[in-house]
Design a protein around this motif. Structure first.
Motif, PDB file in Angstrom:
ATOM      1  N   SER A 153       0.769  -1.461  -0.065  1.00 24.07           N
ATOM      2  CA  SER A 153       0.037   0.154  -0.043  1.00 24.07           C
ATOM      3  C   SER A 153       0.678   1.215   0.089  1.00 24.07           C
ATOM      4  N   PHE A 154       1.874   1.308   0.822  1.00 25.06           N
ATOM      5  CA  PHE A 154       2.937   2.262   0.618  1.00 25.06           C
ATOM      6  C   PHE A 154       3.495   2.470  -0.558  1.00 25.06           C
ATOM      7  N   VAL A 155       3.743   1.462  -1.303  1.00 21.79           N
ATOM      8  CA  VAL A 155       4.348   1.393  -2.678  1.00 21.79           C
ATOM      9  C   VAL A 155       3.393   1.928  -3.422  1.00 21.79           C
ATOM     10  N   VAL A 156       2.166   1.984  -3.605  1.00 19.16           N
ATOM     11  CA  VAL A 156       1.201   2.313  -4.369  1.00 19.16           C
ATOM     12  C   VAL A 156       0.951   3.910  -3.956  1.00 19.16           C
ATOM     13  N   LEU A 157       1.207   4.205  -2.712  1.00 17.26           N
ATOM     14  CA  LEU A 157       0.947   5.642  -2.160  1.00 17.26           C
ATOM     15  C   LEU A 157       2.122   6.267  -2.775  1.00 17.26           C
ATOM     16  N   ALA A 158       3.344   5.832  -2.767  1.00 16.61           N
ATOM     17  CA  ALA A 158       4.467   6.769  -3.429  1.00 16.61           C
ATOM     18  C   ALA A 158       4.497   6.872  -4.844  1.00 16.61           C
ATOM     19  N   VAL A 159       3.830   5.939  -5.408  1.00 15.44           N
ATOM     20  CA  VAL A 159       3.826   5.969  -7.027  1.00 15.44           C
ATOM     21  C   VAL A 159       2.666   6.924  -7.534  1.00 15.44           C
ATOM     22  N   THR A 160       1.487   6.585  -6.798  1.00 17.43           N
ATOM     23  CA  THR A 160       0.320   7.734  -6.966  1.00 17.43           C
ATOM     24  C   THR A 160       0.759   9.070  -6.698  1.00 17.43           C
ATOM     25  N   GLY A 161       1.375   9.238  -5.459  1.00 17.04           N
ATOM     26  CA  GLY A 161       1.817  10.438  -4.879  1.00 17.04           C
ATOM     27  C   GLY A 161       2.886  11.348  -5.792  1.00 17.04           C
TER      28      GLY A 161
END
Length: 463
Positions: A27-35
C-alpha cells in the motif's frame, strides 16, 4: 535445497496473519507511485484565482490555486481521478494494515526481543501514517478540509505555552492565511521519506533476525510476496475505480465562515472526534492562563498516552518478567545464565489464550477505541433512535470507562476457559468422531493422544 537460515530470513507466508505487513508495504508503494504522479499536476498555493474549469456549478467562483489544480486533476486530466482515488484508498488501507499488524504482534508476543525494534518501527509508522493522512486531506483546500483546519486551530491553541507560536507558524497572522497549504504540502512530502526509511530498516531487521512462527504452521510459500503485491495493487485499483471518495466538486472551495454538514474525518481519526464530542467542558486556570481540557485531553493527552503505552509495553513487560523470574519455586535467586536458559524460544509466537492478561488488555483497548469511534456518531445515533444528543453523549461518557473493564474481565475468563479445555484434551486425548462398540455392548468414541495431533497435522499438510 535452501538452508534453514535462508528460509528463516526470507519472507514466509505460513499463517494468514502475516499478510498484514505485506499489505502495509505494498500500500505504501502504491502511495509513493500515485503521489509522485499527483505532484506533477498539484499546485500548493492559496493564491485566489477564478475557476474556469469543466464543472459548471463552480465556474466563476474565486478559489485557491490548490483547489483549482485539484479540480483540474480530477475532472480534466485523463486518469487523474482514478489516480487520486487510488491514492486516497491506499492511505486508508495502509493505516488499517499497520493497525492490524500491531494487533497481531501484540497478541502473539512478536514484540519481544530481538524484534522490539520492529515493534517500535510499526508504532512510529502508525503515527506517521495518521499525520500523513491529515496533511494530505488538507491539500485540496475544499470545504471538508477547511473544517479540518478549524479543528487544527483549536487543538494548536489548546497547547500550553507554545500554542500561539505554533499557530503562527502554520497560519501566519490570521486564519486561514496564505501559509497553511504550503506548510502542509511540505510535511506531506517529508513524512513519506521518513516512512520509507523505516520500512527499509524493518526489512533489514527482518532479514537479520528471521521471521517468527507459530508452533503448528502451514507449509511456507516461496512465491507469497509477488502474490501479495498483485493482490494489494489490484484491490486498490478496484476501490479507486468503483468507489467514489472525496468528491471535492460536491464540497466546494473552503470558506472560513462555512462548513460542510455531516462531515466526518477518515476512519482512523474517528476516535479523536468521538473523544472531543463526549469530553466534559472542563477548564483549568493557572494564574493568568486558562487551559481548555475539553480540547487538550481528547486530542493530545489521549493519543499521546496511547502511543507512549504502545512504545513502552515491550520494555515494561520484559522488566516485570525478569523481576518475577529471578527466583525459583523455593524462593532462591537465579543466576543470569539460568534465567537466560529458561527464556522461551524467540521465534515461537504465543497463542492469545496462553497469555490471558495481555490478550485481555488488547481487547480492552479495542473496546475503548471502538466506543470512542461510535461516539463520533452520537448525533446520528440520537436521530436514528429518537433520543436526545445529550442523553447519548452522557451514555458514552460512562460506557467508555465501564466497557473496557467488562471486556478485560470477560476476555481473561474466556482465555482461562480455553486453557482448561486444552488441558483436558492433553489429559484425555483428541476426539476422532469414530464410535466403537466395547465387548460388553457399550459405545464410546475413540480418542487419540494429544501428542499425536501435531504429527498428524504435519502429515496432512504435506511436510
Amino acid at each position: 535445497m535452501r538452508s534453514l537460515t535462508a528460509n528463516r530470513r526470507s519472507f514466509q507466508f505460513s499463517h494468514w496473519s502475516f499478510m498484514f505487513a505485506e499489505f502495509a508495504v505494498w500500500s505504501f508503494v502504491v502511495l509513493a507511485v500515485t503521489g509522485a504522479v499527483l505532484m506533477v499536476f498539484y499546485e500548493p498555493s492559496m493564491s485566489q484565482v477564478t475557476y474556469d474549469g469543466s464543472y459548471g456549478p463552480l465556474r466563476g467562483l474565486f478559489v485557491s490555486k490548490a483547489f483549482d489544480s485539484t479540480m483540474h486533476l480530477s475532472l480534466e486530466v485523463r486518469g487523474g481521478l482514478l489516480i487520486r482515488q487510488v491514492h486516497h484508498w491506499a492511505a486508508l488501507v495502509f493505516v488499517a494494515a499497520v493497525v492490524l499488524q500491531l494487533l497481531r504482534m501484540f497478541l502473539t508476543g512478536a514484540f519481544r526481543r530481538p524484534r522490539t525494534g520492529q515493534w517500535l518501527i510499526w508504532v512510529t509508522l502508525l503515527a506517521l501514517g495518521m499525520a500523513a493522512g491529515e496533511t494530505g486531506n488538507a491539500l485540496p483546500d475544499d470545504m471538508l478540509s477547511g473544517g479540518s483546519l478549524w479543528l487544527i486551530v483549536s487543538v494548536v491553541q489548546s497547547i500550553p505555552v507554545v500554542g500561539s507560536w505554533a499557530l503562527s507558524l502554520l497560519f501566519g497572522s490570521g486564519f486561514p492565511g496564505d501559509r497553511v497549504i504550503p506548510v502542509m504540502y511540505g510535511g506531506h512530502l517529508l513524512i513519506p521519506v521518513v516512512m520509507a526509511a523505516l520500512l527499509i530498516a524493518r526489512e533489514v531487521l527482518t532479514r537479520r533476525h528471521g521471521h517468527s512462527r507459530f508452533v503448528a504452521s502451514m507449509p511456507t510459500r516461496r512465491s507469497a510476496r509477488p502474490m501479495m503485491a498483485l493482490a494489494t495493487v489490484g484491490m486498490l485499483i478496484i476501490l479507486g475505480f468503483g468507489f467514489q471518495i472525496a468528491p471535492i466538486w460536491l464540497y466546494g472551495p473552503a470558506s472560513p465562515t462555512q462548513i460542510s454538514a455531516g462531515s466526518v474525518p477518515d476512519w482512523y481519526m474517528g476516535f479523536l472526534d468521538g473523544a472531543l464530542r463526549i469530553m466534559p467542558p472542563w477548564e483549568l486556570t493557572l494564574g493568568d492562563y486558562t487551559l481548555s481540557l475539553a480540547v487538550l485531553v481528547p486530542t493530545l493527552v489521549v493519543p499521546g498516552a496511547f502511543f507512549t503505552a504502545l512504545a513502552a509495553y515491550p520494555t515494561a513487560e520484559r522488566l516485570l518478567l525478569a523481576r518475577r523470574g529471578r527466583r525459583d519455586a523455593l524462593g532462591r535467586p537465579k543466576s543470569t545464565s539460568r534465567v537466560a536458559r529458561e527464556a522461551p524460544a524467540r521465534d515461537v509466537l504465543d497463542r492469545p489464550r496462553e497469555t490471558p492478561v495481555k490478550t485481555a488488555v488488547a481487547v480492552a483497548g479495542i473496546t475503548f477505541y471502538g466506543l470512542l469511534w461510535a461516539a463520533a456518531a452520537n448525533d446520528q445515533i440520537a436521530h436514528q433512535f429518537h433520543m436526545t444528543v445529550n442523553a447519548v453523549t452522557i451514555f458514552f461518557r460512562y460506557v467508555v470507562v465501564i466497557g473496557p473493564v467488562i471486556a478485560f474481565v470477560v476476555t481473561r475468563w474466556i482465555c482461562l476457559a480455553l486453557q482448561q479445555a486444552d488441558q483436558e484434551v492433553a489429559e484425555h486425548g483428541v476426539e476422532t468422531g469414530v464410535i466403537v462398540r466395547s465387548p460388553d455392548g457399550g459405545f464410546h468414541e475413540r480418542l487419540v493422544p494429544a501428542r499425536q495431533e501435531p504429527a498428524a497435522l504435519s502429515g496432512a499438510s504435506g511436510r
